[in-house]
Design an enzyme around this catalytic site. Structure first.
Site, mmCIF file in Angstrom:
data_model
loop_
_atom_site.group_PDB
_atom_site.id
_atom_site.type_symbol
_atom_site.label_atom_id
_atom_site.label_comp_id
_atom_site.label_asym_id
_atom_site.label_seq_id
_atom_site.Cartn_x
_atom_site.Cartn_y
_atom_site.Cartn_z
ATOM 1 C CG ASP A 162 -1.954 -0.714 13.926
ATOM 2 O OD1 ASP A 162 -3.172 -0.734 13.674
ATOM 3 O OD2 ASP A 162 -1.105 -1.043 13.077
HETATM 4 C C1 NOJ Z 1 -4.077 -2.344 11.433
HETATM 5 C C2 NOJ Z 1 -3.045 -1.804 10.494
HETATM 6 O O1 NOJ Z 1 -1.757 -2.176 10.923
HETATM 7 C C3 NOJ Z 1 -3.094 -0.297 10.326
HETATM 8 O O2 NOJ Z 1 -2.249 0.066 9.275
HETATM 9 C C4 NOJ Z 1 -4.489 0.177 10.101
HETATM 10 O O3 NOJ Z 1 -4.501 1.581 9.951
HETATM 11 C C5 NOJ Z 1 -5.364 -0.249 11.268
HETATM 12 N N1 NOJ Z 1 -5.372 -1.707 11.346
HETATM 13 C C6 NOJ Z 1 -6.790 0.264 11.163
HETATM 14 O O4 NOJ Z 1 -7.475 -0.385 10.162
#
Ligand code: NOJ
Length: 720
Positions: free
Chosen positions: A265
């Site tokens: 993430d």
């Molecule tokens: C953080 C989030 O937790 C995740 O769900 C998301 O896909 C990513 N950012 C990318 O935007």
């Protein structure tokens, strides 16, 4: 077919490591949508060489823009390796569907699949290759803002929705279906259980609980062929998921047999430093690559440090080669080596994105997702001739798309007021906002009261702004904001009936209004066609049929409260229960205000004649459990019939009920249908103390009913 092994051999170590970084759009040359690199992004210090060799892009959109970035990249990249474009297309691209928690409440897998397919189509003609969805984290704590992204509290239901979404996004053949996108299931694992409901917080649970309740939905997505997995921010048994070798290498890659691309993430690799398991970025990089993370999202630990580990012999270059190969394979599977622009098509983008047909499906799903929580004296549906006072901060607001609708535009959303005006003569409607989401003025509330006094019915649209849920949207108090409660109290004094329509991203504590409101319709954040869909229900052109997939707690102090809990040694409702020394609260009931599976309709259903095909299930055979459901009212409707089981005695404690099946059945007034469910031994397996997954002979109960709290029951035995 491109010889990908050879391509990896042709790449320098620097080129290989750069394939493993994912950067946001503004870093890339050629973009027609040049954002500015500022703040933390600027401080990342990414060199032009790294960008030329980078493997993937985060958050780009628009066919023209993505084509321009790709074209420039192919000129700059020595080996002509195309970029992968990944974005969060969670519940729609520009045509926004209801939030996933609402989609869960539809219990409609076909429509959920269709919505994902439309999202994929809009995204792919706009140039996107991969969506960071489905989010399948099981949720039990409505304080956590990201419950809006999940389909709810049940492992079986979440697994079914995980499968449906993956089918919808990916289709069956990504290479030959440029109108689909690859899916990335997230957040592996157990991100939905942060302590206290505070986002990014520690997760503490036994491995057995994780396997029993949390892992099934990720596994279901993978079984459906999901191409990618995203690691979670949280710890799993003390080790952040992103650096957790046991979780990623042993469970995900080993047991679950996942050979696709694993992405961290955003920033999660570097976050191992504040977590306190890596002393610096170099150590974080080593832990993440060893744990199996292929792509590092938005930090530079890999590009800055992996090479020196290879040079020093601390890291086998083969591990990097494997990660690169997986990324290249995904590019190949998406057909990018043959056509790096894939589905991107400006003309189709104009024609298809937000087409009338897509809006229609969104409306249909919003209708099916809405849950009627209360309807005293059958005040709903409304008479089309009634005089209406429409008020509340969400009465005429486009902020009904939800937190994950970055391409969606509030201006495109049909507000509740607009939806109502499609149904009735404008002279019957008087509208006044009454309050904003969090503030109320004397003047605004007086105007709302005045219009209420002249009306037959008050329609009061309350709830949360989209910023109050979603990522980093945790709340400790899950009541409606005080300004809205004040407005409710003022309106109540008029003595006029009040129909509350809720637009929100989480189960709320509704005890302040649940007694006194005449009707409550949970609309959730219903998406682009939200206002139109809700008006259809309010005026009876559609009959509400949604049922909750996450319990509404009595108060935040009761959280977590979920239907599939254990019994304890001192259950409150045991026949011999004492008055005090039982598991209970002194001040509130044990049960939630509205339980899992609950939802009303404009008609009524009776459940009768539960039947089982035999009283003993022999391993290898199946039993059929069935019941008769009759529409006992005068309106046609769709009922979501639910099937649960209970294992009376286990080696470890077992939930009081577990959902094992459901059906949406359509019934005309007076019509009766028999709903049938089958049980096999496989459905009775669970994780034992030694983590083995098997069933035990003995006593079970089957239940069929209209909610987790309203069921008929019949016993059976398992005999192997
Ligand atoms: C953080 C989030 O937790 C995740 O769900 C998301 O896909 C990513 N950012 C990318 O935007």
């Amino acid at each position: 077919m491109k010889n990908l092994q050879q391509l990896v051999r042709d790449m320098t170590l620097d080129e290989k490591i750069a394939q493993l970084i994912q950067l946001a759009t503004p870093f890339f040359k050629g973009s027609t949508d040049q954002g500015e690199i500022t703040g933390p992004m600027k401080e990342m210090g990414v060199s032009p060489k790294i960008i030329e060799n980078a493997g993937s892009v985060l958050g780009a959109s628009g066919a023209e823009n993505i084509k321009a970035i790709q074209k420039q990249h192919l000129m700059d990249n020595r080996l002509g390796i195309p970029l992968l474009f990944m974005s969060d297309i969670v519940h729609g691209y520009k045509t926004i569907f209801p939030i996933p928690l609402a989609i869960g409440c539809s219990w409609d897998l076909e429509l959920a699949e269709k919505s994902a397919q439309i999202a994929a189509l809009e995204a792919s003609v706009s140039g996107i290759h991969v969506t960071f969805a489905p989010m399948v984290d099981l949720v039990r704590d409505p304080r956590w803002g990201r419950v809006m992204e999940s389909t709810g509290e049940d492992p079986y239901l979440n697994s079914e929705f995980a499968r449906a979404q993956v089918r919808g996004f990916q289709g069956s053949d990504l290479a030959n279906e440029p109108e689909r996108v690859a899916a990335c299931v997230k957040h592996f694992a157990a991100y939905g259980a942060p302590e206290g409901g505070r986002d990014y917080n520690t997760v503490t649970m036994s491995e057995r609980d994780m396997r029993e309740s949390y892992l099934p939905a990720y596994k279901a997505a993978l079984d459906e062929g999901c191409e990618m997995v995203m690691s979670a921010f949280n710890t799993v048994d003390g080790i952040p998921a992103t650096g957790n070798k046991k979780l990623m290498r042993d469970i995900l890659r080993g047991e679950m047999d996942f050979d696709g691309v694993l992405i961290s993430d955003w920033g999660a690799v570097k976050e191992m430093i504040p977590h306190g398991i890596a002393e610096d970025e170099a150590a974080a990089a080593l832990k993440a690559i060893q744990a199996g993370i292929d792509i590092e999202m938005m930090t530079t630990c890999y590009v800055d440090h992996l090479k020196s580990f290879v040079d020093s012999g601390d890291l086998d270059e083969g591990i990097i080669d494997e990660a690169v190969l997986r990324i290249l394979k995904l590019k190949e599977k998406l057909g990018l080596f043959d056509n790096p622009y894939r589905g991107a098509d400006e003309l189709l983008e104009k024609e298809l994105v937000m087409s009338e047909n897509h809006r229609k499906v969104s409306r249909e799903l919003a209708v099916k997702s809405a849950v009627l929580l209360k309807n005293s004296g059958n005040i709903l549906p409304l008479d089309k001739g009634s005089k209406i006072a429409l008020t509340g901060p969400l009465a005429d607001s486009g902020d009904i798309l939800g937190a994950w609708s970055w391409q969606g535009s509030k201006e495109d959303a049909v507000t509740l007021k607009e939806g109502i005006l499609q149904k009735i003569d404008p002279s019957l409607l008087s509208a006044a906002s009454g309050s904003s989401i969090e503030a109320i003025s004397q003047e605004d509330s007086a105007a709302a009261v005045k219009s209420a006094e002249e009306a037959d019915v008050i329609l009061l649209a309350l709830g949360e702004s989209s910023g109050m849920s979603g990522e980093a949207g945790s709340r400790s108090n899950i009541k409606l904001p005080e300004a809205q409660l004040k407005l409710f109290r003022e309106l109540k004094k008029t003595g006029k009936p009040i129909v509350v329509i809720l637009f929100n991203g989480r189960p709320l504590d509704l005890t302040d209004i649940s007694g006194e409101a005449d009707a409550i319709l949970e609309a959730w954040q219903p998406g682009t066609e939200g206002g139109a869909a809700i008006a259809e229900i309010l005026y009876g052109d559609e009959n509400p049929s949604g049922k909750l997939t996450m319990s509404f707690p009595y108060t935040a102090g009761q959280v977590p409260v979920y239907y599939n809990h254990y019994n304890t040694g001192r259950p409150k409702d045991a026949p011999d229960a004492q008055e005090r020394y039982v598991s209970q609260y002194l001040d509130i009931p044990n049960k939630p205000l509205f339980p899992f599976g609950y939802g009303l309709s404009y008609t009524t259903y009776s459940y009768k004649k539960i039947n089982i095909s035999a009283d003993t299930l022999v391993k290898g055979d199946k039993l059929t459990v069935s019941a008769e459901i009759t529409n006992t009212g005068s309106t046609a409707g769709e009922e979501i019939v639910q099937f649960y089981i209970r294992d009376a005695v286990g080696e470890v404690v077992r939930p009081l009920k577990e959902l094992k099946g459901f059906k949406r059945i359509a019934l005309e007034p007076g019509e009766t249908k028999r709903a049938e469910f089958s049980i096999s031994e496989e459905q009775l397996r669970y994780h034992h103390a030694d983590l083995s997954f098997k069933s035990d002979n003995g006593q079970f109960f089957a239940y069929i009913g209209s909610s987790s709290d309203e069921v008929m029951t019949i016993p059976f035995k398992l005999q192997s």
